[in-house]
Design a protein around this motif. Structure first.
Motif, short mmCIF file in Angstrom:
data_model
loop_
_atom_site.label_atom_id
_atom_site.label_comp_id
_atom_site.label_asym_id
_atom_site.label_seq_id
_atom_site.Cartn_x
_atom_site.Cartn_y
_atom_site.Cartn_z
N GLY A 108 9.95 -1.45 7.00
CA GLY A 108 9.14 -0.25 6.78
C GLY A 108 7.72 -0.45 7.26
N GLN A 109 6.81 0.27 6.64
CA GLN A 109 5.39 0.14 6.96
C GLN A 109 4.57 0.37 5.72
N LEU A 110 3.37 -0.19 5.70
CA LEU A 110 2.46 -0.04 4.58
C LEU A 110 1.08 0.31 5.12
N THR A 111 0.52 1.39 4.61
CA THR A 111 -0.87 1.73 4.90
C THR A 111 -1.69 1.36 3.68
N ILE A 112 -2.71 0.54 3.87
CA ILE A 112 -3.61 0.17 2.78
C ILE A 112 -4.86 1.03 2.92
N GLU A 113 -5.26 1.62 1.81
CA GLU A 113 -6.41 2.53 1.79
C GLU A 113 -7.45 2.01 0.81
N ASP A 114 -8.70 1.88 1.26
CA ASP A 114 -9.83 1.47 0.43
C ASP A 114 -10.45 2.73 -0.18
N ARG A 115 -10.53 2.78 -1.51
CA ARG A 115 -11.02 4.00 -2.16
C ARG A 115 -12.50 4.26 -1.88
N ALA A 116 -13.34 3.24 -1.89
CA ALA A 116 -14.79 3.43 -1.72
C ALA A 116 -15.16 3.94 -0.33
N THR A 117 -14.49 3.41 0.69
CA THR A 117 -14.88 3.77 2.06
C THR A 117 -13.92 4.75 2.73
N GLY A 118 -12.71 4.88 2.19
CA GLY A 118 -11.70 5.72 2.83
C GLY A 118 -11.03 5.04 4.02
N LYS A 119 -11.46 3.81 4.32
CA LYS A 119 -10.88 3.08 5.44
C LYS A 119 -9.40 2.82 5.18
N LYS A 120 -8.58 2.96 6.24
CA LYS A 120 -7.14 2.73 6.14
C LYS A 120 -6.68 1.86 7.30
N GLN A 121 -5.64 1.09 7.03
CA GLN A 121 -5.00 0.32 8.10
C GLN A 121 -3.51 0.25 7.80
N THR A 122 -2.69 0.43 8.84
CA THR A 122 -1.24 0.43 8.68
C THR A 122 -0.66 -0.85 9.25
N PHE A 123 0.27 -1.44 8.49
CA PHE A 123 0.97 -2.66 8.89
C PHE A 123 2.47 -2.33 8.96
N HIS A 124 3.11 -2.80 10.03
CA HIS A 124 4.51 -2.48 10.31
C HIS A 124 5.40 -3.70 10.09
N THR A 125 6.71 -3.47 10.14
CA THR A 125 7.69 -4.55 10.00
C THR A 125 7.29 -5.74 10.86
N GLY A 126 7.30 -6.94 10.26
CA GLY A 126 6.97 -8.16 10.97
C GLY A 126 5.49 -8.50 11.00
N GLN A 127 4.64 -7.66 10.43
CA GLN A 127 3.20 -7.95 10.41
C GLN A 127 2.79 -8.47 9.04
N ALA A 128 1.78 -9.33 9.05
CA ALA A 128 1.21 -9.87 7.82
C ALA A 128 -0.19 -9.30 7.65
N PHE A 129 -0.67 -9.33 6.41
CA PHE A 129 -1.99 -8.80 6.12
C PHE A 129 -2.61 -9.58 4.96
N THR A 130 -3.94 -9.53 4.88
CA THR A 130 -4.66 -10.13 3.77
C THR A 130 -5.26 -8.99 2.95
N GLU A 131 -5.17 -9.09 1.63
CA GLU A 131 -5.67 -8.00 0.79
C GLU A 131 -7.05 -8.30 0.27
N SER A 132 -7.71 -7.24 -0.16
CA SER A 132 -9.07 -7.37 -0.67
C SER A 132 -9.07 -7.88 -2.11
N VAL A 133 -10.19 -8.48 -2.49
CA VAL A 133 -10.38 -9.00 -3.85
C VAL A 133 -11.42 -8.11 -4.53
N ASN A 134 -11.05 -7.58 -5.69
CA ASN A 134 -11.94 -6.75 -6.52
C ASN A 134 -12.42 -5.48 -5.84
N ASP A 135 -11.72 -5.00 -4.82
CA ASP A 135 -11.98 -3.70 -4.21
C ASP A 135 -10.85 -2.76 -4.62
N VAL A 136 -11.20 -1.56 -5.04
CA VAL A 136 -10.18 -0.59 -5.43
C VAL A 136 -9.47 -0.10 -4.17
N HIS A 137 -8.15 -0.21 -4.19
CA HIS A 137 -7.34 0.20 -3.04
C HIS A 137 -5.94 0.57 -3.50
#
Length: 150
Positions: A87-116
């Protein structure tokens, strides 16, 4: 012992003896490793500053999100990284509205203490997520008024 029973017993021994013998590798070789993600900051560019204090505890989750689902807003109090199995996952940052989508086979690092939050696409999304925390520390904390992430 009658002859037929002796043959059956002998045949059984022939089948079972190899199972009792130790298994030895035929070849010694190094494995191939692909670095899926290596970062000192989260997907939204915020630098990691420290690990939690205390004895380390790693937690690995397999998370499944139904199609077209937004997770509740939450934070992670520790560094973590995820991998999209399907599948795919879009991560959305609440404070900035910034979004990034990750697809099958991709890795990502998540934020610490940021609302998302994470949002799945048109297909169910399956993730493997590894958290670097300490015993007793939650891996995910819902924002006030929100349901838990899982």
């Amino acid at each position: 012992m009658p002859t037929a029973r002796k043959r059956s017993f002998s045949a059984l021994l022939v089948l079972l003896v190899p199972l009792a013998m130790p298994v030895h590798a035929q070849t010694v070789s190094s494995a191939h490793a692909d670095i899926l993600v290596k970062s000192d900051s989260s997907w939204n560019g915020k630098a990691y500053t420290a690990y939690p204090n205390g004895r380390p505890q790693l937690t690995v989750l397999k998370m499944t999100l139904p199609a077209r689902t937004a997770l509740p807003w939450h934070i992670h109090p520790m560094p973590n990284a995820g991998y999209v199995l399907s599948g795919q996952l879009t991560i959305e940052d609440r404070a900035t509205g910034k979004k990034q989508t990750f697809h099958t086979g991709q890795a990502f690092t998540e934020s610490v203490n940021d609302v998302h939050r994470g949002i799945s696409g048109d297909q169910p999304t399956v993730l493997i997520i590894t958290y670097a925390g300490t015993p007793g520390e939650p891996t995910s904390v819902p924002v006030k008024g929100e349901k838990p992430e899982y």
